[in-house]
Write an enzyme that holds these catalytic residues in place. Structure first.
Site, PDB file in Angstrom:
ATOM      1  CG  LEU A  14      31.303  36.577  45.732  1.00 41.82           C
ATOM      2  CD1 LEU A  14      31.838  35.913  44.651  1.00 41.82           C
ATOM      3  CD2 LEU A  14      29.834  36.816  45.299  1.00 41.82           C
ATOM      4  CB  ALA A  15      29.638  35.486  52.539  1.00 38.60           C
ATOM      5  CB  ALA A  16      26.603  32.022  49.129  1.00 37.56           C
ATOM      6  NE  ARG A  21      38.734  24.664  48.523  1.00 41.18           N
ATOM      7  CZ  ARG A  21      39.046  25.405  47.659  1.00 41.18           C
ATOM      8  NH1 ARG A  21      40.226  25.553  47.010  1.00 41.18           N
ATOM      9  NH2 ARG A  21      38.117  26.291  47.346  1.00 41.18           N
ATOM     10  CE  LYS A  28      36.004  29.648  52.214  1.00 38.98           C
ATOM     11  NZ  LYS A  28      36.744  29.448  50.943  1.00 38.98           N
ATOM     12  CB  SER A 109      36.333  36.283  47.739  1.00 36.59           C
ATOM     13  OG  SER A 109      36.026  35.959  46.478  1.00 36.59           O
ATOM     14  N   GLY A 110      34.443  36.881  50.475  1.00 36.51           N
ATOM     15  CA  GLY A 110      34.135  36.804  51.944  1.00 36.51           C
ATOM     16  C   GLY A 110      35.303  35.995  52.385  1.00 36.51           C
ATOM     17  CG  ASP A 111      37.466  32.796  50.263  1.00 37.90           C
ATOM     18  OD1 ASP A 111      37.495  33.938  49.482  1.00 37.90           O
ATOM     19  OD2 ASP A 111      37.435  31.932  49.925  1.00 37.90           O
ATOM     20  CB  ALA A 388      50.206  35.602 102.065  1.00 38.37           C
TER      21      ALA A 388
HETATM   22  C1  UD1 Z   1      37.659  31.617  43.536  1.00 34.20           C
HETATM   23  C2  UD1 Z   1      37.694  32.117  41.736  1.00 34.20           C
HETATM   24  C3  UD1 Z   1      39.151  31.727  41.480  1.00 34.20           C
HETATM   25  C4  UD1 Z   1      40.050  32.628  42.379  1.00 34.20           C
HETATM   26  C5  UD1 Z   1      39.789  32.511  43.822  1.00 34.20           C
HETATM   27  C6  UD1 Z   1      40.599  33.513  44.557  1.00 34.20           C
HETATM   28  C7  UD1 Z   1      35.777  31.148  40.641  1.00 34.20           C
HETATM   29  C8  UD1 Z   1      34.941  30.305  39.858  1.00 34.20           C
HETATM   30  N1  UD1 Z   1      36.914  30.909  41.059  1.00 34.20           N
HETATM   31  O1  UD1 Z   1      38.015  30.410  43.396  1.00 34.20           O
HETATM   32  O2  UD1 Z   1      39.429  31.939  40.078  1.00 34.20           O
HETATM   33  O3  UD1 Z   1      41.430  32.501  42.063  1.00 34.20           O
HETATM   34  O4  UD1 Z   1      38.292  32.565  43.973  1.00 34.20           O
HETATM   35  O5  UD1 Z   1      40.301  33.385  46.000  1.00 34.20           O
HETATM   36  O6  UD1 Z   1      35.211  32.424  41.209  1.00 34.20           O
HETATM   37  N2  UD1 Z   1      30.801  31.531  47.156  1.00 34.20           N
HETATM   38  C9  UD1 Z   1      29.454  32.022  46.880  1.00 34.20           C
HETATM   39  N3  UD1 Z   1      28.545  31.235  46.341  1.00 34.20           N
HETATM   40  C10 UD1 Z   1      28.986  30.069  45.685  1.00 34.20           C
HETATM   41  C11 UD1 Z   1      30.269  29.671  45.718  1.00 34.20           C
HETATM   42  C12 UD1 Z   1      31.024  30.402  46.518  1.00 34.20           C
HETATM   43  O7  UD1 Z   1      29.089  33.133  47.474  1.00 34.20           O
HETATM   44  O8  UD1 Z   1      28.145  29.430  45.074  1.00 34.20           O
HETATM   45  C13 UD1 Z   1      31.676  32.353  47.699  1.00 34.20           C
HETATM   46  C14 UD1 Z   1      32.638  31.719  48.927  1.00 34.20           C
HETATM   47  O9  UD1 Z   1      31.800  31.640  50.235  1.00 34.20           O
HETATM   48  C15 UD1 Z   1      33.781  32.612  48.935  1.00 34.20           C
HETATM   49  C16 UD1 Z   1      33.880  33.061  47.211  1.00 34.20           C
HETATM   50  O10 UD1 Z   1      32.736  32.834  46.642  1.00 34.20           O
HETATM   51  O11 UD1 Z   1      33.666  33.613  49.717  1.00 34.20           O
HETATM   52  C17 UD1 Z   1      34.778  32.371  46.602  1.00 34.20           C
HETATM   53  O12 UD1 Z   1      34.608  31.038  46.686  1.00 34.20           O
HETATM   54  P1  UD1 Z   1      35.413  29.882  46.684  1.00 34.20           P
HETATM   55  O13 UD1 Z   1      34.865  28.440  46.563  1.00 34.20           O
HETATM   56  O14 UD1 Z   1      36.338  29.851  47.653  1.00 34.20           O
HETATM   57  O15 UD1 Z   1      36.180  29.869  45.193  1.00 34.20           O
HETATM   58  P2  UD1 Z   1      37.618  29.501  44.844  1.00 34.20           P
HETATM   59  O16 UD1 Z   1      37.851  28.027  44.391  1.00 34.20           O
HETATM   60  O17 UD1 Z   1      38.642  30.086  45.904  1.00 34.20           O
HETATM   61 CA    CA Z   2      38.450  30.771  47.738  1.00 34.85          CA
END
Ligand code: UD1
Ligand code: CA
Length: 489
Positions: A14-16, A21, A28, A109-111, A388
């Site tokens: 997931l990287a969308a 923050r 990110k 997750s990409g993060d 030098a």
């Molecule tokens: C998410 C989880 C949370 C978990 C946490 C762990 C959900 C609803 N929540 O929260 O339970 O504890 O990760 O790190 O899944 N992304 C998409 N498309 C979107 C939204 C997000 O691809 O529409 C991607 C983001 O780029 C990111 C990842 O999904 O890489 C997680 O999204 P983020 O918004 O950071 O979720 P958290 O609030 O951290």
């Molecule tokens: Ca996150």
């Protein structure tokens, strides 16, 4: 790690998301730790699992993210998420790109950059052994703020996940967090995602809601609790970015220590995941070993040194230096206080010394540029010593030109080589020379006019000054000395 393709495994990354923050113009997942974008670390780990498919979901700054992702892993499938927000929607769209796939779907997750392949292989193994519809990775942490909480039933089984923003005070107090990493059976996942709504605090389609839906359908949900919580660290802000970078670096430093490198101060040594250190390298404090840098056995680098895309040869010494795209030969010495710019090649046993800047130049075997010099667009042969303050004037205000210095040349101090110019083998130059014309092999080149002393000038033209008084005293002492010599002689 595994080499054989796992045909029943698909990985969705997931990287969308925007990463609000982070408060950044850069998406990110493209922020870097250890010399790679966050998503790059996740891609590396995904590749180690040898899945049948890797799908990366993008939306925010999709071109930038897609380009970075395919640059790192050309074989991945980039999937565009539509305007429906949320991690659930992201996975739903990824699955739509592989409609016939019916194996296990690992969602990353990409993060969350620090997860290692072994932890993930364990998760997939647990999932397959338990026949659960969902197996999620969880961690018990000191501060669960910001994460989804894992809510368990009285019998200890996982009931659902509640996001921080939707949690009651009692739920928020739960220290077990959802790491955002899951393995799902594809077909129930497809069905459940179709039923996930957006009635929550963020108005998003949460992937985490699938857990509750699976459970309500009477399917098994299991959770693997990680022992080392640091691997689940999610990067949502710059403080977490720094923390993840530090944890990754600790891991990298330790790996090289176990491979035989002496790293005196891990806290101030930063090594990119793409750099390599041979056994018996010594790294002294405050040293950055970046990008594709390689350091050969016996070399000592640091303190206070940055090497980016450099090749350091065996037993070389690099102290207090900043070098990019430079090759430093075996047994060569660099610094203290040297600046090696791209295209610098220092051959074996050579020296780039103190307050020396080099660029696009080759310094031959055992040749030395020891002090206070600028060497640009220059080729230097072997056994050369530049005095030098040597400056190669490579730029005539219009174009850059080369200086060519042969073998065994010794130049006097404070020379300027006005390029294009060639100095033949074995030639010598006088102090202060400005070399504008080629010097033939074996010649001595002098360009400074012979010195002329105008006797008595200070007393005649500056009388009454301290300098004139000093000169007068020196003259009378000299005259008395001469007189005494005459008496005794
Ligand atoms: C998410 C989880 C949370 C978990 C946490 C762990 C959900 C609803 N929540 O929260 O339970 O504890 O990760 O790190 O899944 N992304 C998409 N498309 C979107 C939204 C997000 O691809 O529409 C991607 C983001 O780029 C990111 C990842 O999904 O890489 C997680 O999204 P983020 O918004 O950071 O979720 P958290 O609030 O951290
Ligand atoms: Ca996150």
């Amino acid at each position: 790690m595994t080499d054989t393709l796992d045909a029943s495994l698909a990985v969705v990354i997931l990287a969308a998301g925007q990463g609000t923050r982070m408060r950044s113009a850069l998406p990110k997942v493209l922020h870097r730790i250890g010399g790679r974008p966050l998503v790059g670390h996740v891609l590396d780990t995904a590749r180690d699992l040898a899945p049948a498919h890797v799908l990366v979901v993008v939306r925010h700054e999709r071109d930038l993210v897609a380009e970075a992702v395919t640059g790192i892993s050309p074989e991945v499938v980039v999937v565009d998420q539509d305007e429906v927000p949320g991690t659930g929607r992201a996975v739903e769209m990824a699955l739509a790109a592989v409609p016939d796939f019916d194996g296990d779907v690992l969602v990353l997750s990409g993060d969350v950059p620090l997860l290692d392949a072994d932890t993930l292989l364990g998760l997939v193994r647990d999932h397959r052994a338990s026949h659960a519809a969902v197996t999620l990775l969880s961690a018990v942490v000191d501060d669960p703020t910001g994460y989804g909480r894992v809510i368990r039933a009285v019998d200890g089984t996982v009931e659902r996940i509640v996001e921080q923003k939707d949690a009651s005070a009692a739920e928020a107090a739960v220290p077990e967090i959802n790491a955002g990493v899951y393995v799902f059976q594809a077909s129930p996942l497809r069905a459940h995602l179709g039923r996930v709504g957006t009635t929550n605090a963020q108005g998003e389609k949460y992937l985490t809601d699938v857990v509750g839906l699976a459970r309500a359908d009477g399917l098994a949900v299991s959770a693997s609790v990680v022992a080392d919580v640091s691997v689940t660290l999610g990067v949502n802000d710059r403080a977490q970015l720094a923390e993840a970078g530090r944890l990754l670096n600790t891991r990298t430093v330790r790996r090289w220590q176990l491979e035989g490198a002496t790293i005196q101060d891990p806290a101030t040594t930063w090594i990119d995941v793409t750099a390599t250190l041979a056994p018996d390298v010594t790294v002294l404090p405050n040293t950055h070993v970046l990008r594709a840098t390689t350091v050969a056995s016996g070399a000592v680098i640091g303190p206070d040194t940055t090497l980016e895309d450099c090749e350091v040869g065996e037993n070389a010494t690099v102290r207090r230096a900043d070098a990019t795209l430079a090759v430093i030969g075996a047994g060569a010495t660099v610094g203290p206080f040297a600046y090696l710019r791209p295209g610098t090649v220092l051959k074996d046993g050579g020296k780039i010394g103190t307050f020396v800047e080099t660029k696009n130049s080759t310094i031959g075997e055992a040749s030395k540029v020891p002090h206070l010099s600028y060497i640009g667009d220059t080729t230097i042969g072997r056994g050369v010593n530049l005095g030098a303050g040597a400056i190669t004037a490579n730029y005539d205000d219009i174009a850059k030109h080369r200086t060519e210095i042969g073998d065994e040349v010794h130049s006097g101090s404070h020379n300027v080589f006005v390029a294009p110019v060639r100095i033949g083998d074995g030639a010598k130059t006088g102090a202060g020379a400005v070399i504008r014309k080629d010097v033939p092999p074996g010649a001595l080149s002098l360009s400074v006019a012979p010195q002329r002393n105008v006797e008595g000038w200070v007393e005649n033209h500056r009388s009454g000054t301290a300098a004139a008084d000093a000169a007068a005293r020196a003259r009378s002492a000299q005259e008395q000395g001469d007189g005494a010599q005459e008496e005794h002689g």
